[in-house]
Design a protein around this motif. Structure first.
Motif, PDB file in Angstrom:
ATOM      1  N   PRO A 160      -6.046  64.902  36.360  1.00 53.47           N
ATOM      2  CA  PRO A 160      -4.745  65.463  35.690  1.00 53.47           C
ATOM      3  C   PRO A 160      -3.424  64.758  35.780  1.00 53.47           C
ATOM      4  CG  PRO A 160      -5.353  66.502  37.750  1.00 53.47           C
ATOM      5  CD  PRO A 160      -6.442  65.455  37.143  1.00 53.47           C
ATOM      6  N   GLU A 161      -3.389  64.032  36.896  1.00 57.82           N
ATOM      7  CA  GLU A 161      -2.321  63.163  37.056  1.00 57.82           C
ATOM      8  C   GLU A 161      -1.918  62.047  36.338  1.00 57.82           C
ATOM      9  OE1 GLU A 161      -4.599  63.732  39.307  1.00 57.82           O
ATOM     10  OE2 GLU A 161      -4.248  63.989  41.336  1.00 57.82           O
ATOM     11  N   ALA A 162      -2.968  61.485  35.648  1.00 53.75           N
ATOM     12  CA  ALA A 162      -2.768  60.346  34.690  1.00 53.75           C
ATOM     13  C   ALA A 162      -2.507  60.640  33.444  1.00 53.75           C
ATOM     14  CB  ALA A 162      -4.211  59.761  34.858  1.00 53.75           C
ATOM     15  N   ALA A 163      -2.450  61.957  33.081  1.00 53.52           N
ATOM     16  CA  ALA A 163      -2.293  62.259  31.846  1.00 53.52           C
ATOM     17  C   ALA A 163      -0.846  61.693  31.145  1.00 53.52           C
ATOM     18  CB  ALA A 163      -1.867  63.898  31.455  1.00 53.52           C
ATOM     19  N   GLY A 164      -0.892  60.982  30.016  1.00 52.28           N
ATOM     20  CA  GLY A 164       0.327  60.466  29.615  1.00 52.28           C
ATOM     21  C   GLY A 164       0.606  59.129  30.016  1.00 52.28           C
ATOM     22  N   LEU A 165      -0.289  58.569  31.066  1.00 48.20           N
ATOM     23  CA  LEU A 165       0.134  57.294  31.718  1.00 48.20           C
ATOM     24  C   LEU A 165      -0.615  56.317  30.921  1.00 48.20           C
ATOM     25  CD1 LEU A 165      -0.197  57.844  35.584  1.00 48.20           C
ATOM     26  CD2 LEU A 165       1.937  57.651  34.227  1.00 48.20           C
ATOM     27  N   PRO A 166      -0.012  54.946  30.664  1.00 48.54           N
ATOM     28  CA  PRO A 166      -0.672  53.812  30.072  1.00 48.54           C
ATOM     29  C   PRO A 166      -2.019  53.506  30.900  1.00 48.54           C
ATOM     30  CG  PRO A 166       1.641  53.467  30.158  1.00 48.54           C
ATOM     31  CD  PRO A 166       1.306  54.552  30.936  1.00 48.54           C
ATOM     32  N   TRP A 167      -2.975  53.165  30.330  1.00 54.65           N
ATOM     33  CA  TRP A 167      -4.018  52.664  31.356  1.00 54.65           C
ATOM     34  C   TRP A 167      -4.030  51.091  31.242  1.00 54.65           C
ATOM     35  CZ3 TRP A 167      -8.973  55.485  28.655  1.00 54.65           C
ATOM     36  CH2 TRP A 167      -8.856  57.028  28.686  1.00 54.65           C
ATOM     37  N   VAL A 168      -4.419  50.567  32.524  1.00 50.32           N
ATOM     38  CA  VAL A 168      -4.371  49.124  32.576  1.00 50.32           C
ATOM     39  C   VAL A 168      -5.715  49.061  33.242  1.00 50.32           C
ATOM     40  CG1 VAL A 168      -3.386  47.054  33.898  1.00 50.32           C
ATOM     41  CG2 VAL A 168      -1.926  49.087  33.179  1.00 50.32           C
ATOM     42  N   ALA A 169      -6.419  47.941  32.512  1.00 46.99           N
ATOM     43  CA  ALA A 169      -7.635  47.372  32.675  1.00 46.99           C
ATOM     44  C   ALA A 169      -7.581  46.294  33.324  1.00 46.99           C
ATOM     45  CB  ALA A 169      -8.800  47.476  31.687  1.00 46.99           C
ATOM     46  N   ASP A 170      -8.524  45.593  34.281  1.00 45.57           N
ATOM     47  CA  ASP A 170      -8.532  44.508  34.953  1.00 45.57           C
ATOM     48  C   ASP A 170      -9.005  43.311  34.410  1.00 45.57           C
ATOM     49  OD1 ASP A 170     -11.252  45.052  35.645  1.00 45.57           O
ATOM     50  OD2 ASP A 170     -10.951  43.593  37.242  1.00 45.57           O
ATOM     51  N   ASN A 171      -9.560  43.751  33.250  1.00 47.09           N
ATOM     52  CA  ASN A 171     -10.383  42.600  32.243  1.00 47.09           C
ATOM     53  C   ASN A 171     -10.403  42.853  31.062  1.00 47.09           C
ATOM     54  OD1 ASN A 171     -13.286  43.141  31.735  1.00 47.09           O
ATOM     55  ND2 ASN A 171     -13.018  43.713  33.985  1.00 47.09           N
ATOM     56  N   PHE A 172     -10.509  42.080  30.049  1.00 45.87           N
ATOM     57  CA  PHE A 172     -10.517  42.145  28.720  1.00 45.87           C
ATOM     58  C   PHE A 172     -12.022  43.106  28.225  1.00 45.87           C
ATOM     59  CE2 PHE A 172     -13.417  38.870  28.254  1.00 45.87           C
ATOM     60  CZ  PHE A 172     -14.354  38.808  27.233  1.00 45.87           C
ATOM     61  N   MET A 173     -12.934  43.016  28.980  1.00 45.91           N
ATOM     62  CA  MET A 173     -14.118  43.507  28.525  1.00 45.91           C
ATOM     63  C   MET A 173     -13.787  45.031  28.794  1.00 45.91           C
ATOM     64  SD  MET A 173     -16.977  40.725  30.157  1.00 45.91           S
ATOM     65  CE  MET A 173     -16.366  40.506  31.516  1.00 45.91           C
ATOM     66  N   LEU A 174     -13.442  45.445  29.951  1.00 43.22           N
ATOM     67  CA  LEU A 174     -13.143  46.886  30.447  1.00 43.22           C
ATOM     68  C   LEU A 174     -12.381  47.580  29.304  1.00 43.22           C
ATOM     69  CD1 LEU A 174     -13.751  49.181  32.198  1.00 43.22           C
ATOM     70  CD2 LEU A 174     -12.101  48.376  33.926  1.00 43.22           C
TER      71      LEU A 174
END
Length: 538
Positions: free
Chosen positions: A398-412
């Protein structure tokens, strides 16, 4: 006596016709069974990491990309436009192309040798070849590339034998298709040119318009490559020809024949090499000359290039288009040598076993829980699984709603983007894997790299998602330890130990720094400490 002779002739003709029908029935039965199973896999199997990235490319239609020419992305876009988002929508055009080329090969063998029974046998042999039999399940460039190569062989034979204008059109279109699919599309062009200038009877055809028309059409396939490289300042060309290739001899590449023997299965590989030798010996005849040129080009030149080129990525599939016409040659040769029939039956039997094992592995990867059966082994399908569970967990927080996601590599990042159907902003940290696979430039062009993250979200909170096993174990400390110098205020939020820990995914709340902090001791970074504790219980 004349009546008895005529009756024997009729009996022989009936026997040949009956044998042809039986082999056609076997080919069609195997083709249908294989197509149904491949269709189920295409529908059920989660996207392979490269497929997910090609899907991202399909959402940014262009003349080309930093890793490939445009056709793969264009086909995926067509598939999803007509069938909707999902694995099936992405893959069905590739499945159709994978189903089409065996029929083209049968048509080539039948016309080249005038032997329908051998043609059906050749088609059956290609279906059983593991690399060929699984082709079309995944949305990968090798599918249209193989289709283009087989179409080019068929068109070359028709054009060389009949010299009609439409046949040269077909040849040029096939070669252009190869150029638009992959840089390896240059190989069918090379073998076609070698065939056209080394066959004395075919050299006369250059006096007409047909061959020049084929050359012109093939050259049109280079237009997207020229435009995209101009737009990207040669990034794609630099990656394919320079960055991924050391261009120095490496002795480990001498093991390529062993790799090919495993890929083709050993008995069939030996028979195909023997067929290549026989085709070379009979090269005075046009059909054998064409097959020998194709085989030597794909098998011989790729072996030589492999001694100096890329030794980090899977390349056993490179020579595949060279083996396919050899199946036609092998079917004819075995008809002439009864003693070889047992070896061919054994070779096809082992190949069928290899194909079955490959399809079974893909079937395990397609299950919800069955991938866990392979956890802890090198057969674990890590590049197919985990993205759905990871995306669900990210959406659940719930706390992540509206936050950008940042993946640690292009595959993920690509897999999460596919799971979210492109509806959530996903950025990628500057992992060395991005550059290694030629995707760093493309991610930067889409403004989804670390530089764009800092420019657009400096000081903002983000959800960092880390695939802890994406990098090699020897590089894990350096990479995971660097995350604290890329983002700040990392706070562990959740953790998934997927498939008995074979696919660990960690979630952190973090903040994008206004200015990047100085790099500290990587062993003190919370991302490294959490991964190390989960793995070793410390």
């Amino acid at each position: 006596m004349g009546f008895a002779h005529d009756r024997r002739m009729a009996t022989d003709e009936g026997s040949v016709a009956g044998a042809e029908k039986r082999w056609r029935a076997v080919f069609v039965a195997v083709f249908m069974l294989l197509s149904i199973f491949k269709g189920v896999l295409a529908w059920r199997l989660q996207p392979f990491v490269d497929e997910a990235f090609y899907w991202q490319e399909s959402r940014h239609l262009a003349w080309g990309y930093s890793d490939l020419p445009p056709l793969t992305a264009w086909l995926i876009r067509l598939g999803e436009t007509l069938a909707g988002h999902g694995p099936w929508g992405m893959r069905w055009p590739f499945l159709l192309l994978g189903m089409a080329w065996p029929w083209l090969l049968v048509a080539f063998a039948r016309r080249a040798f005038g032997d329908a029974r051998a043609a059906w046998q050749a088609g059956l042999g290609c279906l059983l070849l593991p690399l060929a039999g699984t082709l079309g399940v995944l949305a990968l460039p090798d599918v249209p590339l193989t289709f283009a190569a087989v179409l080019a062989i068929y068109a070359q034979w028709r054009a060389a034998s009949e010299n009609r204008l439409w046949q040269w059109w077909l040849l040029g279109a096939a070669l252009a298709l190869g150029f638009m699919t992959h840089y390896r599309g240059a190989m069918p062009v090379l073998t076609a040119l070698v065939f056209g200038i080394t066959d004395a009877r075919r050299r006369r055809l250059w006096r007409g318009a047909g061959p020049w028309l084929a050359v012109l059409l093939a050259a049109l396939g280079l237009v997207p490559l020229v435009i995209s490289n101009w737009q990207q300042r040669g990034a794609s060309l630099a990656f394919q020809l320079v960055e991924r290739n050391p261009w120095r001899f490496h002795a480990d590449a001498l093991a390529q024949p062993l790799e090919q023997a495993l890929a083709c299965t050993p008995v069939l590989y030996g028979l195909l090499l023997w067929a290549a030798w026989q085709a070379w010996r009979r090269r005075r005849e046009t059909a054998w000359h064409l097959i020998a040129t194709q085989a030597i080009g794909f098998l011989g030149l790729y072996f030589v290039l492999g001694l100096f080129a890329d030794n980090l990525r899977f390349r056993a599939h490179w020579p595949l288009p060279g083996y396919l016409p050899l199946m036609a040659a092998l079917a004819v040769l075995v008809r002439e040598r009864d003693a070889m029939r047992g070896a061919l039956v054994a070779g096809c039997g082992v190949a069928a076993l290899g194909l079955s094992l490959g399809l079974a592995w893909l079937g395990l990867a397609a299950g919800e829980r069955s991938p866990g059966w392979l956890a802890g082994s090198k057969l674990f399908p890590s590049h197919f699984v985990g993205w759905r569970e990871t995306a669900r967990e990210a959406m659940r927080l719930p706390e992540a709603a509206g936050l950008p996601w940042v993946a640690d590599n292009f595959m993920l990042a690509a897999e999460l983007d596919f799971a979210a159907a492109g509806r959530h902003p996903i950025y990628v940290l500057d992992n060395p894997l991005n550059a290694k696979h030629g995707r760093a430039v493309q991610v930067a062009l889409w403004r989804r790299d670390e530089t764009a993250l800092r420019a657009e979200h400096a000081g903002d909170a983000v959800l960092l998602i880390v695939d802890e096993t994406a990098v090699r174990e020897r590089d894990r400390l350096a990479w995971l330890g660097s995350l604290c110098a890329r983002l700040v205020e990392l706070r562990p939020r959740a953790r998934l130990e997927l498939f008995a820990g074979a696919k660990p995914i960690a979630f952190y709340f973090a903040r994008v720094p206004l200015t990047p902090p100085a790099a500290g001791d990587p062993a003190t970074c919370v991302a490294w400490r959490a991964a190390h504790a989960a793995r070793y219980g410390e």
